[in-house]
Write a protein that holds these residues in place. Structure first.
Motif, PDB file in Angstrom:
ATOM      1  N   LYS A  36      35.358 -30.678 -14.308  1.00 24.88           N
ATOM      2  CA  LYS A  36      35.208 -30.471 -12.895  1.00 24.88           C
ATOM      3  C   LYS A  36      35.271 -29.220 -12.421  1.00 24.88           C
ATOM      4  N   ASP A  37      35.770 -28.623 -13.084  1.00 30.25           N
ATOM      5  CA  ASP A  37      36.445 -26.982 -12.218  1.00 30.25           C
ATOM      6  C   ASP A  37      34.994 -26.808 -11.922  1.00 30.25           C
ATOM      7  N   GLN A  38      33.975 -26.700 -13.292  1.00 28.46           N
ATOM      8  CA  GLN A  38      32.390 -25.910 -12.315  1.00 28.46           C
ATOM      9  C   GLN A  38      31.330 -26.474 -11.372  1.00 28.46           C
ATOM     10  N   LEU A  39      31.771 -28.446 -11.705  1.00 28.95           N
ATOM     11  CA  LEU A  39      31.409 -29.518  -9.758  1.00 28.95           C
ATOM     12  C   LEU A  39      32.320 -28.464  -8.505  1.00 28.95           C
ATOM     13  N   ARG A  40      33.168 -27.979  -9.143  1.00 30.33           N
ATOM     14  CA  ARG A  40      34.081 -27.943  -7.786  1.00 30.33           C
ATOM     15  C   ARG A  40      33.541 -26.757  -7.743  1.00 30.33           C
ATOM     16  N   PHE A  83      25.750 -44.860  -3.246  1.00 29.89           N
ATOM     17  CA  PHE A  83      26.702 -43.944  -2.754  1.00 29.89           C
ATOM     18  C   PHE A  83      27.952 -44.943  -1.670  1.00 29.89           C
ATOM     19  N   ALA A  84      27.779 -45.670  -1.401  1.00 34.88           N
ATOM     20  CA  ALA A  84      29.402 -46.900  -1.474  1.00 34.88           C
ATOM     21  C   ALA A  84      29.437 -47.470  -2.230  1.00 34.88           C
ATOM     22  N   SER A  85      29.083 -47.767  -3.875  1.00 35.57           N
ATOM     23  CA  SER A  85      29.367 -47.501  -5.020  1.00 35.57           C
ATOM     24  C   SER A  85      30.442 -47.316  -5.920  1.00 35.57           C
ATOM     25  N   VAL A  86      30.700 -46.132  -4.983  1.00 34.36           N
ATOM     26  CA  VAL A  86      31.241 -44.543  -5.759  1.00 34.36           C
ATOM     27  C   VAL A  86      32.983 -44.092  -4.987  1.00 34.36           C
ATOM     28  N   VAL A  87      32.583 -45.532  -3.617  1.00 36.30           N
ATOM     29  CA  VAL A  87      33.328 -44.472  -2.520  1.00 36.30           C
ATOM     30  C   VAL A  87      34.898 -45.799  -2.171  1.00 36.30           C
ATOM     31  N   ASP A  88      35.663 -45.556  -2.398  1.00 43.26           N
ATOM     32  CA  ASP A  88      36.860 -46.409  -2.058  1.00 43.26           C
ATOM     33  C   ASP A  88      36.990 -47.146  -1.183  1.00 43.26           C
ATOM     34  N   TYR A  89      37.557 -48.788  -1.376  1.00 46.05           N
ATOM     35  CA  TYR A  89      36.798 -49.781   0.130  1.00 46.05           C
ATOM     36  C   TYR A  89      37.072 -49.348   1.215  1.00 46.05           C
ATOM     37  N   TYR A 100      30.707 -37.017  -6.039  1.00 43.08           N
ATOM     38  CA  TYR A 100      31.932 -38.171  -5.472  1.00 43.08           C
ATOM     39  C   TYR A 100      33.030 -37.816  -6.722  1.00 43.08           C
ATOM     40  N   PRO A 101      32.530 -39.119  -7.461  1.00 39.39           N
ATOM     41  CA  PRO A 101      33.789 -39.764  -8.197  1.00 39.39           C
ATOM     42  C   PRO A 101      34.620 -38.617  -9.020  1.00 39.39           C
ATOM     43  N   HIS A 102      33.741 -36.812  -9.224  1.00 32.82           N
ATOM     44  CA  HIS A 102      34.784 -36.354  -9.622  1.00 32.82           C
ATOM     45  C   HIS A 102      35.793 -34.894  -8.801  1.00 32.82           C
ATOM     46  N   LEU A 103      35.526 -35.045  -7.771  1.00 32.12           N
ATOM     47  CA  LEU A 103      36.180 -34.484  -7.314  1.00 32.12           C
ATOM     48  C   LEU A 103      37.800 -34.543  -6.069  1.00 32.12           C
TER      49      LEU A 103
END
Length: 641
Positions: A189-193, A260-266, A223-226
C-alpha cells in the motif's frame, strides 16, 4: 548518453556511436553458435558467481583464457550475455527483437543493482524503435520485478512502462498497461501511494490522449488499496476522463466504468458514477454509447431494485431508441443479461419486455436478427404469461420478415420458443409459423428449422409436423449446395427416433441410401456413418431388411465410388448390429470386396477387417479374416514385384 554495461570478463560500451566491437562475435558463425546455446543456464551460472570480477579490462580478459575449464565456462557465459546486449543496438530488427525477448536473462546476469542503475534507464530511452520491438519490451518489463530485487524495488519498472503507455500504437499501450498491472499487484500500500498514484495522475492528466486512454484501465486495481483522500482524487480523475474532450478517452473510460463501479462504495456509485454514465449514454459518438450497454449490466448488479428501476431502466430505454443501429444491436445482443440485471420485480420485467418488443420491430434488419436470436432465452426468463401476451404477434411478423437472416435466426429458436408456451398457444401461433418457415425459399431457413428438431416435445408432436417436414427434408436432401445436403444428413438420426421404423422406412430410408451414391466424397462418407446412427434407433432385423440389400447392390455396382461406399457402410454397420448379422451378412460382403481389382478398395477393406474383428467371434476372425488378409498381403507382394 546511454548507460555503460560491463559484463563479466568483457567490456561493452553503449554510447553515442562509440560501441566497441568484441572480437569473439565478429563472424556470423560465432553469432549463430552463441544464439544456439542455453542462455537460461548461462544466466543462472553468472548470477551465482561473485561480481568481484566484473570490473576488468580487455587485457585481463585475454589472460583469463588460460585459467582452466572453469574460466572457459565463465568466458562462454560472458559471451552469451554480451551478444544479447550487443544485439539491443543491432541494425537488424530481428536481432534486436530476439535480444529483447531475453531481457530476463540479461537482467539476471547483471544482477539487481546494475539492472536498476543501468538496464532500466537504458530501456527507458528505448521508445523510438519499431512497434514490434516495443510490444515485446512492454510485455517483458512486467516480468522483470523478480530481477530488480523483488517487490520492494519493482516500482523502478514503472518508469519505462509509463513512457510506453503513451505510445501511439494501441497494441504497445495495451501490453504496457498489462505489465503495469502485474507490477502494481506486487506493490504494498505504501508503494502504491508513493509510486502508483502519481503514475496514474500523470497518465490521466497527460497532454496526449494516448496516456489518458491507458490510465483508465488502472483505476479498478488501484482504488481499493487507497485511503479516503486518494480515493476521492481517483474518482474525480476518472469522472474527468469520462468527460474528456477526446472521444477515444471517453470510450476507454466508458469501457472501464462498470468494472470501476464494482470497487467503489455504493453511495459514490449512485451520486458520482451514475450521473457520468447517464451523460455517456447521450454522448455524441456512437462508439462511446455502444459501451454503455455492458455498463448497464455491470452497474445494475451493484444497485438495489429501486435504483435499478429509477436509474438503469431509463438508460436502457434510451439506448433501445438510440439513433445508431449499432447501439440498438448491442442492446438486443445483451438483452438477456440486461433483463437479469434489471431484477425479478414484476414491473421491471414488464418494462424490459416492452423494450424487447421494440427491438423485434426495429427498422434495421441487423437489430431484428439479433433480437430474434434471443427470443427463446427471453421467453424463458419472463414466463409463459408474458410470452403469450407480448411475444407471439411480433414472432408472427418475424416469420414473414423481408430479411432472410432474420427469418433464419427465428427458425433456429422457434422450437425452443414452443417449449416456453402452452400447447394451445403453440398450436395457434407457432405451428403455422413453423410450417411457413419449412416452406421458405431460402435453404438456410429450412435447415435451421430442421436442425432444432431435437427440441420437439409434447407441445408440438412430430405427427403434426410430418406432412410439411418431410417434403422440406426431401428438397434439402437434393439441394445444389453440398454443404446443405451434408447438414441435413447429420440430422437424420434425430428424425429416425421421432418418426419410428415404419414411417422412416416409408419416407427417408430411400434417401439415406441415395446419399451413398452422391457425387461428393464427404457426403458418401457421412451417409455411411449415418446408417450406423440410424441403426442404433432400430433393431438388427429392421437393418437386415432395409439396409443390407441396398449395401449389397452398392457392392455389385460397376462404379468404384459406389463400391467404396459399400465398404464404409459395412464398416460402420458392423459396430452396431448383432454379431450373427455381422458374421452372416456383412463379413461375406467384405470378403468379396477384398478381391476387387481396384487397389485402393482392397486397402480400405483391409482396414475394415480391423474394425470388424472386434465385433465378431474370435474364431471367425482367426480363420476367415486372417486368411483374407494373408491373401491381400500376397497380392500386394506380387504386385510390388
Amino acid at each position: 548518453p546511454r548507460s555503460l554495461f560491463r559484463v563479466e570478463r568483457s567490456l561493452i560500451t553503449f554510447g553515442e556511436g562509440n560501441r566497441r566491437n568484441l572480437p569473439f562475435v565478429e563472424t556470423s558463425e560465432q553469432r549463430e553458435k552463441v544464439q544456439a546455446m542455453d542462455v537460461e543456464s548461462m544466466a543462472k551460472g553468472i548470477s551465482e558467481r561473485e561480481p568481484a570480477g566484473m570490473e576488468v579490462d580487455a587485457q585481463a580478459f585475454s589472460h583469463s583464457q588460460a585459467e582452466g575449464e572453469e574460466n572457459e565456462e565463465q568466458k562462454n557465459d560472458a559471451v552469451l550475455v554480451s551478444v544479447l546486449i550487443d544485439d539491443l543496438q543491432n541494425d537488424d530488427v530481428q536481432f534486436r527483437l530476439n535480444s529483447m525477448r531475453k531481457l530476463g536473462t540479461i537482467a539476471k546476469a547483471l544482477g539487481p543493482d546494475r539492472t536498476i542503475k543501468e538496464l532500466v534507464p537504458y530501456l527507458s530511452e528505448f521508445v523510438d524503435d519499431e512497434d514490434d520491438i516495443l510490444v515485446v519490451l512492454s510485455d517483458q518489463l512486467g516480468g522483470l520485478h523478480e530481477f530488480v530485487g523483488g517487490a520492494h524495488q519493482a516500482h523502478v519498472l514503472l518508469v519505462p512502462l509509463e513512457t510506453l503507455s503513451g505510445i501511439e500504437e494501441s497494441v504497445v499501450r495495451e501490453k504496457a498497461v498489462e505489465s503495469i498491472k502485474k507490477i502494481m499487484k506486487v506493490l504494498n500500500k505504501d508503494q502504491l501511494r508513493e509510486h502508483a498514484v502519481p503514475l496514474v495522475r500523470r497518465l490521466g492528466t497527460g497532454k496526449w490522449f494516448t496516456s489518458r486512454v491507458s490510465s483508465s484501465s488502472l483505476f479498478e486495481l488501484l482504488y481499493p488499496h487507497l485511503e479516503q483522500k486518494s480515493q476521492d482524487e481517483m474518482r474525480a480523475l476518472f469522472i474527468r476522463l469520462c468527460e474528456d474532450e477526446t472521444p477515444m478517452v471517453r470510450r476507454a473510460a466508458c469501457q472501464q466504468l462498470g468494472n470501476f463501479a464494482s470497487v467503489v462504495d455504493y453511495k459514490h456509485v449512485v451520486s458520482e458514477l451514475l450521473p457520468s454514465m447517464a451523460k455517456l449514454t447521450q454522448d455524441a459518438q456512437d462508439s462511446v454509447r455502444l459501451r454503455t450497454v455492458e455498463n448497464c449490466v455491470l452497474i445494475a448488479k451493484c444497485l438495489n431494485d429501486q435504483d435499478r428501476q429509477s436509474k438503469i431502466l431509463p438508460m436502457i430505454y434510451a439506448l433501445c431508441k438510440d439513433k445508431s443501429w449499432r447501439v440498438r444491436y448491442m442492446v438486443a445482443d445483451k438483452f438477456c443479461d440486461l433483463t437479469k440485471a434489471a431484477g425479478k420485480e414484476g414491473k421491471n420485467r414488464a418494462e424490459m419486455v416492452n423494450i424487447f418488443v421494440q427491438l423485434l420491430q426495429d427498422g434495421e434488419a441487423e437489430v431484428r436478427t439479433a433480437a430474434a436470436q434471443k427470443i427463446a432465452d427471453v421467453a424463458a426468463l419472463i414466463g409463459k404469461e408474458l410470452t403469450t401476451e407480448k411475444l407471439m404477434k411480433p414472432t408472427e411478423a418475424l416469420a414473414k420478415d423481408d430479411c432472410q437472416y432474420t427469418r433464419a435466426a427465428l427458425a433456429s429458436v422457434i422450437m425452443a420458443l414452443a417449449n416456453c408456451a402452452s400447447k394451445e398457444v403453440a398450436l395457434e401461433f407457432l405451428l403455422p409459423q413453423f410450417l411457413q418457415l419449412l416452406k421458405d425459399d431460402d435453404p438456410e431457413v429450412r435447415l435451421n428449422v430442421i436442425s432444432k428438431l431435437d427440441t420437439v416435445n409434447d407441445v408440438i408432436g412430430i405427427q403434426l409436423l410430418s406432412q410439411s417436414l418431410l417434403p422440406a427434408i426431401d428438397e434439402l436432401a437434393r439441394d445444389k449446395k453440398w454443404r446443405i445436403r451434408l447438414a441435413i444428413l447429420k440430422h437424420i438420426p434425430i428424425l429416425a427416433t421421432k418418426l419410428g421404423p415404419d414411417l422412416f422406412k416409408q419416407k427417408l430410408c430411400g434417401q439415406c441410401m441415395e446419399w451413398l451414391r452422391d457425387s461428393v466424397y464427404q457426403i458418401r462418407i457421412a451417409a455411411a456413418e449415418n446408417l450406423k446412427n440410424v441403426a442404433k434407433s432400430f433393431d438388427s432385423k429392421w437393418v437386415s431388411t432395409n439396409f443390407i440389400p441396398e449395401v449389397k447392390r452398392l457392392a455389385d455396382s460397376k462404379k468404384p465410388s459406389h463400391r467404396m461406399s459399400a465398404i464404409y457402410a459395412i464398416k460402420y454397420l458392423s459396430e452396431v448390429v448383432e454379431q450373427k448379422l455381422c458374421k452372416d451378412e456383412l463379413l461375406p460382403l467384405a470378403v468379396n470386396l477384398s478381391r476387387d481389382k481396384v487397389a485402393n478398395l482392397r486397402f480400405t477393406v483391409a482396414k475394415t477387417f480391423q474394425t470388424m474383428s472386434g465385433f465378431i467371434d474370435q474364431s471367425v476372425a482367426a480363420n476367415e479374416i486372417r486368411s483374407c488378409l494373408e491373401s491381400l498381403a500376397q497380392v500386394h507382394k506380387h504386385g510390388s514385384a
